[in-house]
Scaffold this motif. Structure first.
Motif, short mmCIF file in Angstrom:
data_model
loop_
_atom_site.label_atom_id
_atom_site.label_comp_id
_atom_site.label_asym_id
_atom_site.label_seq_id
_atom_site.Cartn_x
_atom_site.Cartn_y
_atom_site.Cartn_z
N ASN A 126 10.28 7.48 4.92
CA ASN A 126 9.05 7.16 4.18
C ASN A 126 7.99 8.21 4.46
OD1 ASN A 126 6.88 6.02 2.93
ND2 ASN A 126 6.77 4.19 4.22
N GLN A 127 7.76 9.09 3.48
CA GLN A 127 6.73 10.14 3.61
C GLN A 127 5.56 9.81 2.68
OE1 GLN A 127 9.71 13.44 2.97
NE2 GLN A 127 8.60 14.34 4.68
N SER A 128 5.12 8.59 2.79
CA SER A 128 3.94 8.17 2.01
C SER A 128 2.86 7.68 2.97
CB SER A 128 4.33 7.07 1.03
OG SER A 128 4.63 5.87 1.74
N ASN A 129 1.74 7.26 2.38
CA ASN A 129 0.62 6.81 3.21
C ASN A 129 0.59 5.31 3.40
OD1 ASN A 129 -0.57 9.39 3.67
ND2 ASN A 129 -1.25 9.39 1.52
N THR A 130 1.69 4.66 3.10
CA THR A 130 1.69 3.21 3.21
C THR A 130 3.04 2.71 3.72
OG1 THR A 130 1.34 1.15 1.99
CG2 THR A 130 2.51 2.91 0.84
N ASP A 131 3.02 1.52 4.27
CA ASP A 131 4.28 0.89 4.65
C ASP A 131 4.97 0.36 3.40
OD1 ASP A 131 3.52 1.39 7.24
OD2 ASP A 131 2.84 -0.67 7.63
N ASN A 188 7.91 1.77 7.85
CA ASN A 188 6.51 2.16 8.01
C ASN A 188 6.28 3.57 7.49
OD1 ASN A 188 5.91 -0.33 9.28
ND2 ASN A 188 6.65 0.49 11.24
N ASN A 189 5.02 3.88 7.21
CA ASN A 189 4.71 5.22 6.70
C ASN A 189 5.06 6.27 7.75
OD1 ASN A 189 2.41 4.23 8.26
ND2 ASN A 189 1.39 6.14 7.63
N ASN A 190 5.62 7.37 7.25
CA ASN A 190 6.07 8.49 8.09
C ASN A 190 7.13 8.07 9.11
OD1 ASN A 190 4.37 10.53 6.95
ND2 ASN A 190 2.64 9.54 8.00
N ASP A 243 3.55 12.24 -2.11
CA ASP A 243 4.24 11.14 -1.43
C ASP A 243 5.70 11.09 -1.88
OD1 ASP A 243 1.95 10.45 -0.17
OD2 ASP A 243 1.46 8.75 -1.49
#
Length: 420
Positions: free
Chosen positions: A30-35, A60-62, A111
């Motif tokens: 997950n390479q976004s800013n949110t879970d 989870n994010n990252n 993202d």
């Protein structure tokens, strides 16, 4: 589509697989800013009791997420969503903003979410389809032979032996089997004999088995019998091997008929290769059960008050052979002081239609207890026996590790009691 050509088998088209063991590995980055709430479903992968395969995980994010899902005993239907193709699995993936996010979430162009799913350590219990025209080789494999351990022999030989190999095909595909190499090995004597026959490396065709009911395990086995009489097979057993080494290959689906996709196999129903020896001229064992000396346990028995009695010898024969037996009583110098039995006939076990012993045969020998035998009871130190095969069953027999011969010596005495 499944890439089966990359597994060193060509032209395989599968309809159905039942797994014995295996796992699905699910990975997400997950390479976004949110879970995210990530869902994976695979159509056609199901358990008879648990239902369709379905995985849902929070990433989870990252976060780099990885998890193994056990799919032992799962079924895999590879005919696709419309049941009209082969080697096909359909899946769906859902990426959901995690419900625990407190605020609105903005998704930016940079993202991304990377997903990967694959099978790991898969072992098929049952497979059905078309397995392609392929060749497989097994061996060299070492197979222990232990039934000769029950024979303390110096030499063993077959005379006029008719040797047949029977191959039982439990797979739903016709096969040309080839015995590429077969060796008898005696590791104790460091002796090896290689089978020599025109049948070595010849195509031994056995037709395909048939499923009576799909996936039920009920199959009609096909078999083929092949004559290895014109060979040096008796020489292999002459060294009394304790191991056999073999290399065997198989060319499958030699007709190339993929019409009905009815190839199948069960992992617990392997192909069997049986060797049968019909010995019309007899089997000769030299010094079978080499004569042995045992401690006599009856020298301390007080026989003075015995009025009369019998010494009973009980024999339990679970071999497919008749025996002759000599039994002697010896003193401390190992000198024979009495012959209890000489050339006593001991009948073979009851032999079934398959040539194996169905049940043991009991033989009882009664020896009257006279004054001379009473005296030898006191002087006896050892019991010495010799036992030999008396005959070979001309109908053909099978020897296996559970065959045995046992005997007991039991006193059946009537005592005289005097009252003054």
């Amino acid at each position: 589509p499944l890439d089966l050509d990359g597994e060193d088998v060509q032209g395989v088209m599968l309809e159905k697989v039942i797994l014995e063991t295996g796992a699905i590995v699910f990975e997400a980055y997950n390479q976004s800013n949110t879970d995210l709430y990530v869902v994976l479903g695979i159509e056609g992968v199901y358990h008879p009791e648990k239902g369709d395969f379905f995985a849902e995980e929070t990433v989870n994010n990252n976060e780099l997420f990885q998890k193994d899902f056990d799919i032992s005993d799962y079924h895999i239907d590879l005919r696709g969503p419309n049941q009209d193709t082969l080697n096909m699995l359909s899946y769906y993936v859902a990426l959901i903003i995690h419900p625990n996010e407190p605020d609105e979430v903005t998704i930016f162009p940079e993202d991304s979410v990377a997903l990967n799913a694959y099978f790991k350590n898969v072992v098929s219990y049952y497979s059905r389809g078309y397995f392609g025209k392929n060749s497989f080789t097994e061996g060299p494999e070492i197979y222990p032979i232990d039934f000769l351990n029950d024979f303390a022999v110096q030499n063993i030989s077959f005379e006029e032996a008719e040797i047949n190999f029977t191959i039982e095909n439990t797979y739903g595909l016709e096969v040309n089997f080839r015995i590429e190499d077969l060796k008898a090995i005696n590791t104790n004597k460091e002796d090896t004999v290689t089978l020599e026959s025109i049948m070595i490396d010849s195509a031994l065709f056995v037709d395909r088995a048939h499923e009576i009911v799909e996936e039920s395990g009920e199959i009609e086995i096909k078999s083929g019998s092949f004559d290895f009489t014109d060979s040096n097979f008796p020489d292999l057993f002459a060294i009394q091997p304790n191991q056999m080494s073999y290399t065997m290959s198989a060319d499958v689906n030699i007709r190339g008929d993929s019409t009905n996709y009815d190839n199948f196999f069960y992992i617990d129903r392997p192909v069997r290769v049986l060797m049968k020896a019909r010995v019309d001229g007899g089997i000769r064992f030299d010094s079978l059960f080499q004569s042995d000396r045992l401690l006599w346990q009856a020298s301390e028995v007080n026989l003075r008050e015995v009025k009369e009695g019998l010494l009973k010898l009980y024999f339990n024969n679970a071999f497919p052979f008749d025996f002759n037996m000599n039994l002697y009583l010896e003193n401390t110098d190992s000198t024979v002081i009495d012959t209890l039995i000489y050339q006593q006939f001991i009948d073979s076990g009851f032999i079934g239609d398959d040539g194996f012993v169905e049940s043991l045969k009991k033989t009882v020998v009664e020896i009257p207890l006279d004054d001379d035998l009473k005296e030898q009871f006191k002087n006896g130190q050892y019991v010495y026996y010799e036992i030999y095969i008396n005959s070979a069953n001309s109908e053909g027999v099978n020897i296996h590790a559970e065959n045995y011969l046992s005997f007991q010596v039991i006193g059946d005495f009537i005592y005289l009691f005097e009252q003054n």
